[in-house]
Enzyme design. Structure first.
Site, PDB file in Angstrom:
ATOM      1  N   SER A 141       3.351  -1.736  10.370  1.00  0.00           N
ATOM      2  CA  SER A 141       4.818  -1.780  10.527  1.00  0.00           C
ATOM      3  C   SER A 141       5.420  -3.139  10.195  1.00  0.00           C
ATOM      4  CB  SER A 141       5.224  -1.339  11.942  1.00  0.00           C
ATOM      5  OG  SER A 141       4.824  -0.003  12.170  1.00  0.00           O
TER       6      SER A 141
ATOM      7  N   ASN B 240       0.869  -1.178   0.000  1.00  0.00           N
ATOM      8  CA  ASN B 240       0.000   0.000   0.000  1.00  0.00           C
ATOM      9  C   ASN B 240       0.902   1.224   0.000  1.00  0.00           C
ATOM     10  OD1 ASN B 240      -1.841   2.005   0.369  1.00  0.00           O
ATOM     11  ND2 ASN B 240      -2.489   1.390   2.427  1.00  0.00           N
ATOM     12  N   TRP B 241       1.054   1.831  -1.184  1.00  0.00           N
ATOM     13  CA  TRP B 241       1.969   2.962  -1.318  1.00  0.00           C
ATOM     14  C   TRP B 241       1.372   4.256  -0.749  1.00  0.00           C
ATOM     15  CZ3 TRP B 241       3.744   2.096  -7.121  1.00  0.00           C
ATOM     16  CH2 TRP B 241       4.604   0.995  -7.156  1.00  0.00           C
ATOM     17  N   LYS B 242       0.083   4.246  -0.446  1.00  0.00           N
ATOM     18  CA  LYS B 242      -0.599   5.455   0.035  1.00  0.00           C
ATOM     19  C   LYS B 242      -0.334   6.601  -0.967  1.00  0.00           C
ATOM     20  CE  LYS B 242      -0.330   3.408   4.561  1.00  0.00           C
ATOM     21  NZ  LYS B 242      -0.205   3.535   5.994  1.00  0.00           N
TER      22      LYS B 242
ATOM     23  N   GLY C 137       2.886  -0.958   4.349  1.00  0.00           N
ATOM     24  CA  GLY C 137       2.923   0.463   3.997  1.00  0.00           C
ATOM     25  C   GLY C 137       4.356   0.907   3.757  1.00  0.00           C
ATOM     26  N   GLY C 138       4.966   1.520   4.764  1.00  0.00           N
ATOM     27  CA  GLY C 138       6.304   2.110   4.642  1.00  0.00           C
ATOM     28  C   GLY C 138       7.335   1.194   3.983  1.00  0.00           C
TER      29      GLY C 138
ATOM     30  N   GLU D 107      -5.509  -4.475  10.822  1.00  0.00           N
ATOM     31  CA  GLU D 107      -4.490  -3.430  10.933  1.00  0.00           C
ATOM     32  C   GLU D 107      -4.713  -2.650  12.223  1.00  0.00           C
ATOM     33  OE1 GLU D 107      -2.659  -2.378   6.877  1.00  0.00           O
ATOM     34  OE2 GLU D 107      -4.322  -1.026   7.211  1.00  0.00           O
TER      35      GLU D 107
ATOM     36  N   GLY E  33       2.367   2.811  10.688  1.00  0.00           N
ATOM     37  CA  GLY E  33       3.299   3.918  10.495  1.00  0.00           C
ATOM     38  C   GLY E  33       4.033   4.330  11.756  1.00  0.00           C
TER      39      GLY E  33
ATOM     40  N   GLU F 171      -6.928   5.175   7.666  1.00  0.00           N
ATOM     41  CA  GLU F 171      -6.672   6.571   7.257  1.00  0.00           C
ATOM     42  C   GLU F 171      -7.888   7.154   6.549  1.00  0.00           C
ATOM     43  OE1 GLU F 171      -3.009   5.776   5.203  1.00  0.00           O
ATOM     44  OE2 GLU F 171      -2.026   5.372   7.120  1.00  0.00           O
TER      45      GLU F 171
ATOM     46  N   HIS G 153      -9.710   1.490   4.958  1.00  0.00           N
ATOM     47  CA  HIS G 153      -8.427   1.709   5.636  1.00  0.00           C
ATOM     48  C   HIS G 153      -8.629   2.749   6.747  1.00  0.00           C
ATOM     49  CE1 HIS G 153      -4.284   2.823   6.390  1.00  0.00           C
ATOM     50  NE2 HIS G 153      -3.943   1.698   5.780  1.00  0.00           N
TER      51      HIS G 153
HETATM   52  P1  13P Z   1       2.907   0.706   7.704  1.00  0.00           P
HETATM   53  O1  13P Z   1       3.433  -0.582   7.161  1.00  0.00           O
HETATM   54  O2  13P Z   1       3.656   1.918   7.206  1.00  0.00           O
HETATM   55  O3  13P Z   1       2.758   0.673   9.197  1.00  0.00           O
HETATM   56  O4  13P Z   1       1.421   0.886   7.115  1.00  0.00           O
HETATM   57  C1  13P Z   1       0.531  -0.161   7.230  1.00  0.00           C
HETATM   58  C2  13P Z   1      -0.683   0.145   6.436  1.00  0.00           C
HETATM   59  O5  13P Z   1      -1.403   1.082   6.718  1.00  0.00           O
HETATM   60  C3  13P Z   1      -0.952  -0.709   5.275  1.00  0.00           C
HETATM   61  O6  13P Z   1      -2.221  -0.464   4.765  1.00  0.00           O
END
Ligand code: 13P
Length: 245
Positions: free
Chosen positions: A209, A20-22, A230-231, A173, A179, A106, A104
């Site tokens: 994470s 997930n590159w956001k 994510g990251g 999640e 994050g 966010e 999600h």
């Molecule tokens: P991180 O891996 O950066 O914690 O993000 C997780 C996420 O929100 C995947 O959708």
């Protein structure tokens, strides 16, 4: 989710590892990532890239002859109409997506998405033959008040109301792990995954994470069927390491 081999032993399906590159990576960066990833990944996982909307179409052509799939990070709950700035399920399909992330945290936090809207979106996604990855998870405060199971159960019951679970992936999640560099321990994650599996017989992946240093241990747990990264998915090398675990 398990499947039976010929000798009837239970074997695990390949993990589903999703990036997930956001709101990261323009077209040039997306292309560079895919060029690197294609050289680095082996065959041990099913891989989905949730790129930005603007990169999807070009990635579709680059990934045509590979096993790597594409997904959208969100979509609107209506199929078309006067919704300036929105993207529909059929547009995602058209751009090459097979998956879509829905609910999600966010989106819930910054765009005030509710379980009811997410439920509507899941139904529209399925109608358009997109596989939704439905995200649920508790805040730190809810965990500390021992509300994790009730929060997750409530989110899932509302989001999945009237939905055939077979074509849905659930992502657990925990919000406090997203994050923050603070990963749920494999045992903490497994406990919630097992709880969800008791209610819904489908693939359940973990997000929060996840990185090369902790992925192997998390993915070895019996009810963790993959990861939503994510990251650590922004770098082709670290994402490939997770995929190759
Ligand atoms: P991180 O891996 O950066 O914690 O993000 C997780 C996420 O929100 C995947 O959708």
């Amino acid at each position: 989710m398990k499947e039976k081999s010929q000798d009837q032993k239970i074997v695990r399906m390949k993990p589903l590892i999703a990036a997930n590159w956001k709101m990261n990576k323009d077209i040039a960066e997306s292309k560079e990532f895919v060029n690197r990833l294609l050289k680095l990944v082996d065959n041990s996982s099913e891989i989905v890239l949730f790129a930005s909307f603007t990169s999807l179409y070009i990635l579709r052509t680059m990934l045509e002859h590979s096993r790597i799939k594409l997904g959208g990070q969100n979509m609107h709950s209506e199929e078309k109409g006067t919704y300036t700035g929105e993207v529909s399920a059929s547009m995602l399909k058209d751009a090459g997506c097979e998956y879509v992330i829905l609910g999600h945290s966010e989106r819930r936090q910054y765009f005030h998405e509710t379980d009811e809207t997410i439920n509507k979106k899941i139904k529209v996604a399925l109608k358009n033959k997109l596989m939704p990855i439905v995200c649920v998870g508790e805040t730190l405060e809810q965990r500390e008040n021992s509300e994790t199971e009730s929060v997750v159960k409530n989110q899932l019951e509302k989001c999945l109301k009237g939905v055939k679970i077979k074509n849905v992936v659930i992502a657990y999640e925990p919000i406090w792990a997203i994050g923050t560099g603070k990963t749920a321990t494999p045992e903490q994650a497994e406990e919630v995954h097992k709880f969800i599996k008791g209610m819904y017989k489908t693939r359940i992946i973990y997000g929060g994470s996840m990185k090369p240093e902790n992925a192997k241990e998390l993915l070895s747990m019996p009810d963790i069927d993959g990861g939503l990264v994510g990251g650590a998915s922004l770098d082709a090398k670290s994402f490939a390491e997770i995929c190759n675990d």
